[in-house]
Design an enzyme around this catalytic site. Structure first.
Site, PDB file in Angstrom:
ATOM      1  N   SER A 164       1.111  -1.118   0.218  1.00 32.92           N
ATOM      2  CA  SER A 164      -0.083   0.119   0.256  1.00 32.92           C
ATOM      3  C   SER A 164       0.765   0.945   0.400  1.00 32.92           C
ATOM      4  O   SER A 164       2.390   1.321   0.263  1.00 32.92           O
ATOM      5  CB  SER A 164      -0.847  -0.194   1.182  1.00 32.92           C
ATOM      6  OG  SER A 164      -1.741   1.118   1.876  1.00 32.92           O
TER       7      SER A 164
ATOM      8  N   TYR B 107      -1.986  -1.289  10.462  1.00 30.43           N
ATOM      9  CA  TYR B 107      -2.430  -1.601   8.694  1.00 30.43           C
ATOM     10  C   TYR B 107      -1.123  -0.481   8.021  1.00 30.43           C
ATOM     11  O   TYR B 107      -0.111  -0.738   7.515  1.00 30.43           O
ATOM     12  CB  TYR B 107      -3.392  -0.576   8.680  1.00 30.43           C
ATOM     13  CG  TYR B 107      -3.788  -0.861   6.627  1.00 30.43           C
ATOM     14  CD1 TYR B 107      -3.841  -1.924   6.584  1.00 30.43           C
ATOM     15  CD2 TYR B 107      -2.991  -0.377   5.938  1.00 30.43           C
ATOM     16  CE1 TYR B 107      -4.459  -2.251   5.345  1.00 30.43           C
ATOM     17  CE2 TYR B 107      -3.515  -0.128   4.665  1.00 30.43           C
ATOM     18  CZ  TYR B 107      -4.229  -1.526   3.852  1.00 30.43           C
ATOM     19  OH  TYR B 107      -3.954  -1.709   3.071  1.00 30.43           O
TER      20      TYR B 107
END
Length: 263
Positions: free
Chosen positions: A146, A159
């Site tokens: 990401s 995350y």
């Protein structure tokens, strides 16, 4: 090159987390390039329509159950995936989860859920399929990271930690397995609308704020990832390993306004 280096005909690709969202986009792109698929979800019945879609396009798709937090599930999935076709050429390590909270509100269980799924699970899936690829002397592993692999965002501490770990893990595995003909790269999407973050995109003010920070002035669209995943899965990338490819519209540049004319 005398052949189409992006052609995946005759290749078999695994895409984990393919019951919805970006996982299905990765699967569509690889199938369109000629690959047959193994697709996973914790509940394979959730992929019935997607299997039909892939098969209607002339490719095969084998749905398998996979729970990234369960070691025995990973072992069983890997054996079944290899048995389905006799080989695996490509692994797209996509499945993951998120808990969106201010850092002071993150619980022990929140942290373990995200890290156990996104980082530990990614490693052990890569290990299970990588063992087969090393024995064959060929493989393409694409770990899905990401933009948070390289940037921090408030409210996403577990995350960001997990995706940063995926980036580092990718480099380590690339060094481990390169001598065996296995490349390992990280594909890092920027801001794409998914089930995990769709509530944000329902807020027009937030969307405007996001677009203002992206040099290309829009969030990612599903098709924006197709070329990148096919590239990393194909012979066109055979001399690329250990790298993180950001597909983020440029937001990782920092997108800071430096002159008054930009305001």
């Amino acid at each position: 090159m005398s052949h189409n280096a992006f052609d995946l005909s005759g290749k078999v690709a695994i895409v984990t987390g393919a019951s919805r969202g970006l996982g299905q986009q990765f699967g569509r792109a690889l199938a369109a390039a000629g690959a047959d698929l193994v697709i996973t979800s914790r509940n394979p019945e959730d992929m019935t329509d997607f299997v039909a879609e892939i098969e209607a396009g002339g490719r095969r798709a084998v749905p398998l159950a996979l729970d990234l937090r369960d070691e025995s599930s990973i072992t069983q999935f890997a054996s079944a995936a290899i048995a389905a076709y006799g080989k695996i050429d490509i692994l797209v390590n996509n499945a993951g989860c998120n808990v969106r909270k201010p850092a002071l509100e993150v619980t022990w269980d929140d942290w373990n859920l995200v890290l156990d799924t996104n980082l530990r699970g990614t490693f052990f899936v890569a290990q299970a399929i990588g063992r087969h690829m090393v024995e064959r002397g060929y493989g393409r592993i694409i770990n899905i990271g990401s933009v948070t692999s390289v940037m921090g965002y408030a409210g996403l501490a577990p995350y960001c930690a997990s995706r940063g770990g995926v980036k580092q893990l990718t480099m380590s595995l690339a060094d481990d397995w390169g001598r065996h003909g296995v490349t390992v790269n990280c594909l890092a999407p920027g801001w794409f609308r998914t089930e995990q973050n769709k509530v944000l995109y329902e807020n027009e003010q937030w969307v405007d704020y996001l677009k203002d920070r992206i040099p290309l002035r829009r969030p990612g669209q599903p098709g924006d990832l197709a070329g990148s995943v096919v590239f990393l899965a194909s012979d066109a990338s055979e001399y690329i390993t250990g790298q993180t490819l950001l597909v983020d519209g440029g937001i990782s540049t920092g997108a800071t306004k430096a002159t008054l004319d930009d305001v």
